[in-house]
Design an enzyme around this catalytic site. Structure first.
Site, PDB file in Angstrom:
ATOM      1  N   ASP A 656      -4.735   1.013   2.239  1.00  0.00           N
ATOM      2  CA  ASP A 656      -5.820   1.959   2.532  1.00  0.00           C
ATOM      3  C   ASP A 656      -5.607   3.193   1.687  1.00  0.00           C
ATOM      4  OD1 ASP A 656      -3.850   3.412   3.684  1.00  0.00           O
ATOM      5  OD2 ASP A 656      -4.730   3.457   5.682  1.00  0.00           O
ATOM      6  N   ASP A 699     -11.850   2.281   4.145  1.00  0.00           N
ATOM      7  CA  ASP A 699     -10.991   2.378   2.973  1.00  0.00           C
ATOM      8  C   ASP A 699      -9.880   1.346   3.008  1.00  0.00           C
ATOM      9  OD1 ASP A 699      -9.738   3.449   5.154  1.00  0.00           O
ATOM     10  OD2 ASP A 699      -8.678   5.014   4.017  1.00  0.00           O
TER      11      ASP A 699
END
Length: 781
Positions: A656, A699
């Site tokens: 991420d 993300d």
């Protein structure tokens, strides 16, 4: 001596006398002509000599050019005439004298021309006189000779004329005597015997007895008389034979079951056989002399009168008649034949009558049967007619009248073509030709009226007599107008269905139980490139390429076994690849058997493409273009299975973006999206083409590495990723520094589920973040 030899000898004598007379007359005529020509030439020479004498005196007196020229001209004429003179006969001496004198004259003329015109001396005068005396002397001698020649020529001509006249008279006398002799011989040897023969011939013609000539002469008339005697004997014998034949014929005529009578021009009987007497109940001799009205009655005579008038006009007449006789009414078939004399003049007639009462009864019975049959045929809904061997109608029932809309009486006697017209004739002619050869025929025909057309099923049956000869044919016509109309409606309906089927985007076909194509729509041609019109009738295996048939063979067998079959195939035909959804519906008969199947093929190429696009969209992240969580779950399961089979390591990297929420809050979601897209791009560049990169949510990203030999290889990749991500990101808000944390989980050689592997990677990610972010951690398994 034979008459022929006699006439040949007479002809020879006549020819000899005639030839001699002609030769004598021709000779006399020729001599007369020659004498006349000699006289004319002598007279011409005498005239020329007289002219020369005159010219000599003129020359003596004038001595000019004109007198000289005139003298020479006359002399030249004399020389010319003497050149063609005939020297035969008494004229020879005179002509020779004239020629000699004419030959000396030119020299004497030149001598006289040289003397002086006016002599000066006595010597010149004597020479002048002597020259002219010689010239005049010879000229005068020529005149005397010409006179004698002319006189002698006249005597010769008169003599020739006398000879010609005598020869002509002698020829006439000779011919007259010859004709008298020939006439005497002809009368005695020819005409008199011929007259006797003529008299005998006329007596024979009158039927008189003629005595025989009994001639022994060896000439032609003797032979003719002997032949006449032989002919007379033969004629007398033939007359006797004829009498015997007449008696035999009379006996035959009296015993035949036919009435034989002979009538004169007044319709009176001159002969009747015994049968006629038996029919009328009187002796045959009693009928002779009776008028036809006496035998047949006034009514019967009136009925027969048109036939009697016709036969007396020279026409043979055949007809049927009826007569009431004692005990019953009888029917006769009669034949009248004209009787002619030697001059071909009709002098009466023969009547031959056959009793047809029994036959008439049979005919009446047949007529009654035919009437019953007509009643039947008139009341059936079928057109029945009959045509004779000349194709003329001789029977038709009421149905024919109703169909053709013309009275039967008007149709009878007309030919097939006249009744039905040229259009139907052209259709029916081959069938008529066949039925007249004894072959039954069936076909369809029509009758057209102003209000429409009627259609018929025709059956022609030959009419064969007892001898096996075709005498015509029967025509039986069934009205199939309603059937044709129904067929037309059906055809129209089928056309509409065909038009609909041809314009549907579906390939429709019908396949029978032998896998033979019996129906194909236009779509078949468009999709396969094959003409559906020429393909119908072929089997599926024959019509389509082998590869296409193999795709369908099993499904065809199942459908023909009675099963509804649906399946999907990818096919390439006519240069186009199509995804086809196929439905095979079995055509099951009432008894449960499968007659065939209906095949419907729908082109689902666009739908399949759309489905694939939708499936791909369902598996792809719209922002980054990377596979999404759904795709990740599918791929991870497959990767684990492959790793298990290959006994290799598989690593799952869970990533991420550190502090990504701060980027969104500081710069907005647009810049955040730019960062996500660039992050995804860098990940794809850092891994192999066989490795998997995906975005799970927000993300969060994943990377799946296959075929690793050791877990440390995953750590190397993770280090490269962190290094690449740490390079500045160019965004619309300027360059940004981005960091990422990575959790790594490695699939061992034993079995491990995808969710467990992802959970381990997630745990490792949290360890990396807890250690300060921007680093990776490997799950300790």
């Amino acid at each position: 001596m034979k008459i022929r030899s006699l006439f040949i000898a007479a002809g020879a004598v006549a020819a000899l006398v005639g030839t001699s007379a002609i030769v004598a007359m021709w000779t006399a005529t020729r001599l007369e002509g020659r004498a006349e020509a000699q006289q004319q030439r002598a007279q011409q020479v005498a005239r020329d000599v007289a002219g020369l004498v005159g010219a000599t005196y003129v020359f003596q007196r004038e001595r000019d050019e004109l007198s000289i020229s005139e003298w020479k001209s006359w002399h030249a004429n004399i020389v010319r005439d003497l050149a063609g003179a005939d020297l035969q006969g008494s004229a020879h001496a005179e002509v020779e004298l004239l020629r000699d004198a004419a030959g000396r004259l030119p020299a004497l003329f030149e001598r006289a021309l040289k003397t002086a015109a006016a002599p000066d001396s006595d010597f010149q005068r004597r020479r002048h006189d002597q020259a002219f005396e010689l010239l005049l002397g010879d000229t005068q001698a020529m005149a005397d000779a010409a006179f004698r020649w002319s006189r002698n020529a006249g005597d010769a001509r008169r003599l020739a004329e006398d000879v010609h006249e005598q020869v002509t008279m002698a020829a006439v006398v000779a011919f007259s005597m010859l004709l008298v002799v020939l006439a005497s011989v002809g009368v005695r040897r020819v005409l008199r015997p011929l007259a006797l023969l003529t008299q005998a011939t006329e007596a024979l013609e009158r039927g008189e007895q003629v005595p025989l000539f009994g001639s022994t002469a060896r000439d032609e008339l003797g032979t003719l008389k002997r032949r006449f005697d032989a002919m007379t004997i033969a004629l007398q014998r033939r007359t006797g034979e004829l009498r015997e034949a007449e008696q035999r014929m009379r006996a035959v005529a009296d015993n035949v079951p036919v009435l034989i009578t002979e009538f004169d021009a007044g319709a009176r009987i001159v002969f009747a056989n015994a049968t006629a007497g038996r029919i009328y109940g009187v002796p045959a001799e009693a009928l002779v002399g009776k008028h036809v009205s006496d035998v047949r009655g006034e009514d019967g005579a009136r009925q027969l009168q048109p036939h009697i008038e016709a036969v007396l006009q020279g026409q043979s007449v055949e007809f049927d008649s009826t007569q009431a006789l004692p005990g019953a009414q009888r029917h006769f078939h009669q034949l009248y034949v004209p009787r002619r004399d030697a001059f071909d003049t009709v002098v009466g007639f023969y009547s031959v009558s056959m009793d047809i009462t029994e036959r008439k009864a049979a005919e009446l019975a047949v007529q009654a049967s035919e009437h019953r049959l007509k009643d039947i045929t008139d009341n059936i809904p079928v057109v029945v007619s009959h045509f004779d061997k000349d194709l003329r109608a001789d029977f038709g029932n009421l149905a024919a009248e109703r169909v053709l809309r013309r009275p039967i009486s008007e149709l009878l006697g007309q030919t097939f073509r006249e009744i039905r017209g040229d259009a139907v004739w052209e259709i029916a002619k081959p069938h008529i030709d066949a039925v007249m050869q004894g072959q039954p025929r069936q076909f369809e025909s029509f009758v057209t009226h102003g209000d429409g057309t009627l259609y018929f099923a025709q059956r022609y049956v030959p009419d064969v007599d007892a001898a096996g000869q075709v005498q015509g044919f029967y025509s039986v016509s069934f009205d199939i107008t309603e059937r044709r109309q129904a067929e037309a409606k059906l055809a129209e309906s089928e056309k509409r269905l065909r038009d609909i089927a041809d314009n549907l985007p579906v390939m429709i076909s019908y396949i029978d139980k032998d896998q033979r194509l019996l129906f194909l729509n236009e779509t078949f041609s468009k999709w396969t490139g094959l003409d559906h019109r020429t393909t119908v009738g072929k089997t599926v295996a024959e019509a389509v390429p082998a590869a296409l048939y193999e795709q369908r063979r099993e499904h065809l067998a199942r459908a023909l076994g009675g099963e509804r079959v649906e399946f999907h195939v990818e096919s390439t035909a006519a240069g186009a690849a199509r995804s086809l959804h196929n439905l095979y519906l079995p055509d099951i008969a009432e008894d449960g058997s499968v007659r065939g199947l209906y095949a419907l093929s729908t082109d689902v190429t666009e739908r399949r493409q759309l489905e694939r696009q939708l499936a791909e969209l369902a598996r792809t992240d719209a922002l980054t273009g990377l596979p999404n969580r759904y795709s990740f779950n599918e791929q991870l399961a497959a990767v684990i299975k492959r790793a298990h089979r290959a006994q290799s390591f598989t690593a799952l990297l869970f990533l991420d973006i550190d502090r990504f929420k701060l980027i969104n809050d500081s710069h907005g979601h647009g810049v955040g999206d730019e960062v996500l897209r660039e992050f995804a791009r860098r990940l794809q560049q850092l891994v192999r083409g066989t490795d998997f990169v995906g975005r799970l949510a927000g993300d969060e990203f994943v990377v799946v590495l296959e075929g690793l030999r050791a877990a440390t290889e995953a750590e190397i990749v993770a280090g490269k990723i962190i290094e690449a991500i740490n390079r500045p990101f160019a965004t619309s808000a300027g360059e940004l520094s981005i960091a990422t944390s990575i959790g790594i989980a490695v699939h061992p050689r034993d079995e491990l589920g995808g969710e467990e592997l992802l959970g381990r990677a997630d745990q490792a990610l949290y360890l990396a973040k807890g250690a300060g972010r921007n680093q990776y951690r490997l799950h300790a398994s």
